[in-house]
Design an enzyme around this catalytic site. Structure first.
Site, PDB file in Angstrom:
ATOM      1  N   LYS A 123    -106.105 -13.454 -50.984  1.00 58.21           N
ATOM      2  CA  LYS A 123    -107.040 -12.184 -50.814  1.00 58.21           C
ATOM      3  C   LYS A 123    -105.807 -10.889 -50.439  1.00 58.21           C
ATOM      4  O   LYS A 123    -104.564 -11.474 -49.610  1.00 58.21           O
ATOM      5  CB  LYS A 123    -108.473 -12.211 -50.368  1.00 58.21           C
ATOM      6  CG  LYS A 123    -107.611 -12.305 -48.402  1.00 58.21           C
ATOM      7  CD  LYS A 123    -109.265 -12.337 -47.551  1.00 58.21           C
ATOM      8  CE  LYS A 123    -108.870 -12.938 -46.555  1.00 58.21           C
ATOM      9  NZ  LYS A 123    -109.558 -13.474 -46.102  1.00 58.21           N
ATOM     10  N   ARG A 157    -121.303 -12.355 -39.212  1.00 56.81           N
ATOM     11  CA  ARG A 157    -120.802 -11.266 -40.412  1.00 56.81           C
ATOM     12  C   ARG A 157    -121.079 -11.355 -40.916  1.00 56.81           C
ATOM     13  O   ARG A 157    -122.113 -11.235 -41.617  1.00 56.81           O
ATOM     14  CB  ARG A 157    -119.058 -11.836 -40.313  1.00 56.81           C
ATOM     15  CG  ARG A 157    -118.068 -10.128 -41.026  1.00 56.81           C
ATOM     16  CD  ARG A 157    -116.042 -11.079 -40.773  1.00 56.81           C
ATOM     17  NE  ARG A 157    -115.833 -11.496 -41.717  1.00 56.81           N
ATOM     18  CZ  ARG A 157    -114.683 -12.070 -41.687  1.00 56.81           C
ATOM     19  NH1 ARG A 157    -113.718 -11.693 -41.322  1.00 56.81           N
ATOM     20  NH2 ARG A 157    -114.451 -13.512 -42.358  1.00 56.81           N
ATOM     21  N   TYR A 177     -88.682   9.704 -31.122  1.00 52.76           N
ATOM     22  CA  TYR A 177     -89.158  10.978 -31.270  1.00 52.76           C
ATOM     23  C   TYR A 177     -90.044  10.757 -29.861  1.00 52.76           C
ATOM     24  O   TYR A 177     -89.882   9.698 -28.925  1.00 52.76           O
ATOM     25  CB  TYR A 177     -90.284  11.025 -31.712  1.00 52.76           C
ATOM     26  CG  TYR A 177     -89.190  11.024 -32.943  1.00 52.76           C
ATOM     27  CD1 TYR A 177     -89.703  12.911 -33.887  1.00 52.76           C
ATOM     28  CD2 TYR A 177     -89.750  10.612 -34.766  1.00 52.76           C
ATOM     29  CE1 TYR A 177     -89.199  13.095 -34.466  1.00 52.76           C
ATOM     30  CE2 TYR A 177     -89.743  10.618 -35.704  1.00 52.76           C
ATOM     31  CZ  TYR A 177     -88.854  12.237 -36.113  1.00 52.76           C
ATOM     32  OH  TYR A 177     -88.778  12.867 -37.016  1.00 52.76           O
TER      33      TYR A 177
HETATM   34  C1  LIG Z   1    -109.455 -15.218 -45.555  1.00 51.56           C
HETATM   35  C2  LIG Z   1    -110.539 -16.366 -45.209  1.00 51.56           C
HETATM   36  C3  LIG Z   1    -109.878 -17.408 -45.108  1.00 51.56           C
HETATM   37  C4  LIG Z   1    -108.404 -17.729 -45.493  1.00 51.56           C
HETATM   38  O1  LIG Z   1    -108.305 -17.299 -43.424  1.00 51.56           O
HETATM   39  P1  LIG Z   1    -106.640 -18.031 -42.807  1.00 51.56           P
HETATM   40  O2  LIG Z   1    -106.929 -17.633 -41.439  1.00 51.56           O
HETATM   41  O3  LIG Z   1    -105.413 -16.682 -43.519  1.00 51.56           O
HETATM   42  O4  LIG Z   1    -105.850 -19.295 -43.269  1.00 51.56           O
HETATM   43  C5  LIG Z   1    -110.396 -18.442 -45.904  1.00 51.56           C
HETATM   44  N1  LIG Z   1    -112.262 -18.722 -45.894  1.00 51.56           N
HETATM   45  C6  LIG Z   1    -112.592 -16.850 -45.006  1.00 51.56           C
HETATM   46  C7  LIG Z   1    -113.972 -17.082 -46.106  1.00 51.56           C
HETATM   47  C8  LIG Z   1    -112.033 -15.992 -45.788  1.00 51.56           C
HETATM   48  O5  LIG Z   1    -112.125 -15.194 -45.688  1.00 51.56           O
END
Ligand SMILES: *Cc1c(COP(=O)(O)O)cnc(C)c1O
Length: 358
Positions: free
Chosen positions: A35, A130, A255
């Site tokens: 992702k 979540r 800055y």
């Molecule tokens: C992003 C995600 C992962 C991977 O998590 P990492 O900490 O990057 O290994 C695994 N399962 C789900 C459902 C996720 O959203």
């Protein structure tokens, strides 16, 4: 002259890291989570490098579309699930599996009627709060999914950990207990482990592990960057010094004039800033590498430039290489100094940064 700022993506490191994960979770299949444009490394590039993975995990249907357009035929799982009925024909056309985490999705599947069976990953909220069905609702959801001709028989049971990066915290053990209880007696493969759980919670590996960060060499475990788990960074962010200036004692840099020179000193100016995705909130003292040696940021990071204390290497000159993260300076270390995590930094590189593949 082209801007000398580049992100080099090491496809061999991606493959190496997949191998490390496979060795750690040898009884499990591996879903490579790609992702956020492959955690900032380029979706298609990462997927091609990791074509040995057993599946890809994406967060958007458009990502699945891109993977299919690139000719990748592995299973793809839509991790956040579909959100409207019109997505279902798309899932079927692209042969994409989906997470089902909410009653509204069950209703859409029921109303859509028959069609090629879609493989579903039933997500259970075991304590992160979540996405996912409450443990008490899992049996009912599983039963409703199983009854549908438009859903494949082999439903996967999954959950996600909230704090698997803290190996000594009880929450992960508690989530495992809730999961075991909620799914007791239900058939189907099991999937819980993200990257941190691959390394810290071997009892959670189940049938499918779902690493993201670890594939890119980035650890989520505080104070233990990827190399401590045998991982190699898949990204090197680098640029060059545009200038080295001798600044007088008492003068202020950049800055807001936030940093004052304690003595006459050389100050390097590097061609990178928040316009490239480097965090503006990285304070003075955040490490960088100049000519392969550690040096510190001073003053405020600006849009195109940053300033660096070069008292340790007064011979440094314009054109010298500056590395922001990569082998020898884990992005996790930079993240910790900047009040964030390595994950956010690798996902934040902007389009003006030249991407080089090696
Ligand atoms: C992003 C995600 C992962 C991977 O998590 P990492 O900490 O990057 O290994 C695994 N399962 C789900 C459902 C996720 O959203």
């Amino acid at each position: 002259m082209a801007r000398p700022t580049s992100a080099t993506i090491h496809t061999d490191a991606l493959r190496h890291n997949l191998g490390v994960i496979r060795a750690r979770a040898s009884g499990s299949r591996v879903m490579a989570v790609v992702k956020a444009d492959g955690y900032g490394h380029g979706l298609e590039r990462v997927a091609r490098a990791l074509e040995g993975a057993d599946a890809f995990g994406v967060a958007a249907l458009s990502d699945a579309e891109r993977l299919r357009a690139a000719g990748l035929s592995q299973p793809i799982v839509l991790l956040s699930g579909f959100d409207e009925a019109d997505d279902l024909p798309q899932l079927r056309r692209l042969n994409v599996e989906t997470v089902v985490h909410h009653a509204a999705q069950l209703a859409m599947l029921e109303q859509a009627g028959d069609g090629d069976p879609i493989r579903c990953w039933l997500k259970i909220d075991t304590g992160m709060h979540r996405l996912g069905f409450a443990p008490d609702d899992v049996r009912d959801a599983h039963g409703r999914l199983s009854a549908l001709a438009g859903v494949a028989d082999d439903i996967v049971l999954m959950s996600h950990f909230a704090s698997s990066d803290e190996f000594d915290k009880p929450q992960t053990r508690e989530q495992l207990r809730v999961f075991a209880e909620a799914t007791n007696g239900l058939s189907g493969a099991r999937s819980l482990a993200n990257s941190a759980a691959v390394f810290g919670w071997p009892g959670s590996h189940g049938d499918w592990v779902r690493p993201g960060g670890a594939l890119y060499g980035v650890s989520a475990v505080d104070g233990k960057p990827g190399p401590e788990f045998g991982l190699q960074p898949a990204m090197t962010l680098a640029t060059r010094l545009l200038a080295v200036n001798r600044i007088r004692k008492g003068e202020r840099i950049g800055y807001g004039a936030t940093w004052q020179c304690p003595e006459d000193m050389p100050v390097g100016v590097a061609a990178i800033g928040y316009g490239d995705g480097y965090p503006r909130h990285a304070p003075a003292g955040t490490p960088v590498m100049v000519n392969g040696l550690r040096a510190n940021i001073i003053g405020r990071v600006s849009m195109d430039l940053m300033t660096i204390d070069l008292r340790e290497q007064p011979e440094a000159k314009a054109g010298d290489p500056v590395m922001l993260w990569g082998a020898g300076l884990p992005v996790e270390t930079v993240g910790a100094a900047a009040g964030t995590i390595g994950y956010e930094l690798i996902c934040s590189i902007t389009r003006r940064v030249r991407v080089v593949e090696d």
